[in-house]
Design an enzyme around this catalytic site. Sequence first.
Site, PDB file in Angstrom:
ATOM      1  N   LYS A  42       0.930  -1.121   0.052  1.00  0.00           N
ATOM      2  CA  LYS A  42      -0.139   0.048  -0.049  1.00  0.00           C
ATOM      3  C   LYS A  42       0.891   1.330  -0.085  1.00  0.00           C
ATOM      4  CE  LYS A  42      -2.407   1.767   3.758  1.00  0.00           C
ATOM      5  NZ  LYS A  42      -2.156   3.090   3.554  1.00  0.00           N
ATOM      6  N   ASP A  69      -3.516   4.133  -2.119  1.00  0.00           N
ATOM      7  CA  ASP A  69      -4.311   4.519  -0.808  1.00  0.00           C
ATOM      8  C   ASP A  69      -4.491   6.013  -0.597  1.00  0.00           C
ATOM      9  OD1 ASP A  69      -6.246   4.670   1.429  1.00  0.00           O
ATOM     10  OD2 ASP A  69      -4.375   4.136   2.960  1.00  0.00           O
ATOM     11  N   LYS A  71      -7.169   7.958  -1.274  1.00  0.00           N
ATOM     12  CA  LYS A  71      -8.649   8.546  -0.447  1.00  0.00           C
ATOM     13  C   LYS A  71      -9.119   9.774  -1.007  1.00  0.00           C
ATOM     14  CE  LYS A  71      -7.487   6.737   4.130  1.00  0.00           C
ATOM     15  NZ  LYS A  71      -6.016   6.374   3.957  1.00  0.00           N
ATOM     16  N   ASP A  74     -13.390  14.790  -3.674  1.00  0.00           N
ATOM     17  CA  ASP A  74     -13.268  15.938  -4.360  1.00  0.00           C
ATOM     18  C   ASP A  74     -14.638  16.239  -5.160  1.00  0.00           C
ATOM     19  OD1 ASP A  74     -12.670  18.526  -5.780  1.00  0.00           O
ATOM     20  OD2 ASP A  74     -10.393  18.378  -5.216  1.00  0.00           O
ATOM     21  N   THR A 133     -10.749   4.227  10.485  1.00  0.00           N
ATOM     22  CA  THR A 133     -10.662   3.346  11.772  1.00  0.00           C
ATOM     23  C   THR A 133     -10.020   4.225  12.857  1.00  0.00           C
ATOM     24  OG1 THR A 133      -8.468   2.767  10.643  1.00  0.00           O
ATOM     25  CG2 THR A 133     -10.535   1.401  10.599  1.00  0.00           C
ATOM     26  N   ARG A 225       1.827  -0.735  10.990  1.00  0.00           N
ATOM     27  CA  ARG A 225       3.011  -0.856  12.276  1.00  0.00           C
ATOM     28  C   ARG A 225       2.915  -2.149  13.165  1.00  0.00           C
ATOM     29  NH1 ARG A 225       0.189   4.735  14.417  1.00  0.00           N
ATOM     30  NH2 ARG A 225      -1.338   3.392  13.297  1.00  0.00           N
TER      31      ARG A 225
HETATM   32  O1  C5P Z   1       0.077   0.957  11.004  1.00  0.00           O
HETATM   33  P1  C5P Z   1      -1.430   0.680  10.887  1.00  0.00           P
HETATM   34  O2  C5P Z   1      -1.671  -0.868  10.787  1.00  0.00           O
HETATM   35  O3  C5P Z   1      -2.474   1.360  11.867  1.00  0.00           O
HETATM   36  O4  C5P Z   1      -1.529   1.380   9.366  1.00  0.00           O
HETATM   37  C1  C5P Z   1      -3.108   1.446   8.690  1.00  0.00           C
HETATM   38  C2  C5P Z   1      -2.750   1.957   7.363  1.00  0.00           C
HETATM   39  O5  C5P Z   1      -4.129   1.682   6.948  1.00  0.00           O
HETATM   40  C3  C5P Z   1      -2.174   3.311   7.591  1.00  0.00           C
HETATM   41  O6  C5P Z   1      -1.533   3.568   6.217  1.00  0.00           O
HETATM   42  C4  C5P Z   1      -3.608   4.095   7.171  1.00  0.00           C
HETATM   43  O7  C5P Z   1      -3.423   5.352   6.430  1.00  0.00           O
HETATM   44  C5  C5P Z   1      -4.540   3.319   6.527  1.00  0.00           C
HETATM   45  N1  C5P Z   1      -5.582   3.208   6.507  1.00  0.00           N
HETATM   46  C6  C5P Z   1      -6.252   3.426   8.030  1.00  0.00           C
HETATM   47  N2  C5P Z   1      -7.764   3.686   7.987  1.00  0.00           N
HETATM   48  C7  C5P Z   1      -8.479   3.904   6.906  1.00  0.00           C
HETATM   49  C8  C5P Z   1      -8.010   3.845   5.799  1.00  0.00           C
HETATM   50  C9  C5P Z   1      -6.712   3.519   5.538  1.00  0.00           C
HETATM   51  O8  C5P Z   1      -5.903   3.057   9.041  1.00  0.00           O
HETATM   52  N3  C5P Z   1      -9.803   3.911   6.956  1.00  0.00           N
END
Ligand code: C5P
Length: 246
Positions: A42, A69, A71, A74, A133, A225
């Site tokens: 991603k 990603d 998002k 617009d 999230t 992470r």
């Molecule tokens: O580190 P972690 O597992 O929390 O990363 C989640 C990834 O998913 C990040 O790159 C974040 O931008 C992305 N994301 C998110 N929630 C969303 C859409 C994408 O956490 N609704």
Amino acid sequence: MIVEHRTESEVRERLILALDTDDPDHALEMVNRFRPRVGLFKVGLQLFTKAGPTLVTSIREQGPGVFLDLKFHDIPNTVAGAVIEAARLGVKILNVHASGGVEMMKAASESLIRTCLRENLDRPRLIAVTVLTSLAQEALEHEIGVPRRIESHVKHLASLSMRAGLDGVVASPREISIIKDQCGEKFLVVTPGIRPPWSPPDDQKRTMTPKQALMEGADYLVIGRAVTAQKDPDAALDRLIEESVF
Ligand code: C5P
């Protein structure tokens, strides 16, 4: 929807590793290192703003697919133009915000189909972000001003996305079953907010373990992470995969 089993290779192909770094060399190093063990990589806002389309092309040339990603949110004409450029980059999945509305999502989906047919491109899956999230109930109601339970707002936005012709949504793992019930099994659910029991939640508020999310029917898990911020990312990924098979 309850999934009965997932083999190791089914788990791997459903994993999307988030390349959340500002260093394109580090991103390519991660791609090289984790390529055989995950389905997609991603590229998000930070890395794309830093390294742009050239990096997306380099990742693609190494073999694995890319989830772009960015998002998009617009006016319809602008988003329609942006998704076309993403398709030309050869990404496998890209996304818009469902709160941009049906007209915007429809414009995106229709322009994607038209352009891919005309230019003989593989059509990327177009999905919509429902509720981030990192947002909790309190913020949705009192900051954003949506007087609804998160789950019912997610369900509403998922229906709108389906009506607009999208392939699926991004949602928290807690909402997978609501979405699958509402939109059908084929409607893709991509879930960030994934945390094995041994990894801290960080800023994610609505988390679930990878195994649980797969059992609920998630089509793809976005992992950041929980792997990349560990002392030994290789071992963390192996452990995560091993614990997710059922
Ligand atoms: O580190 P972690 O597992 O929390 O990363 C989640 C990834 O998913 C990040 O790159 C974040 O931008 C992305 N994301 C998110 N929630 C969303 C859409 C994408 O956490 N609704």
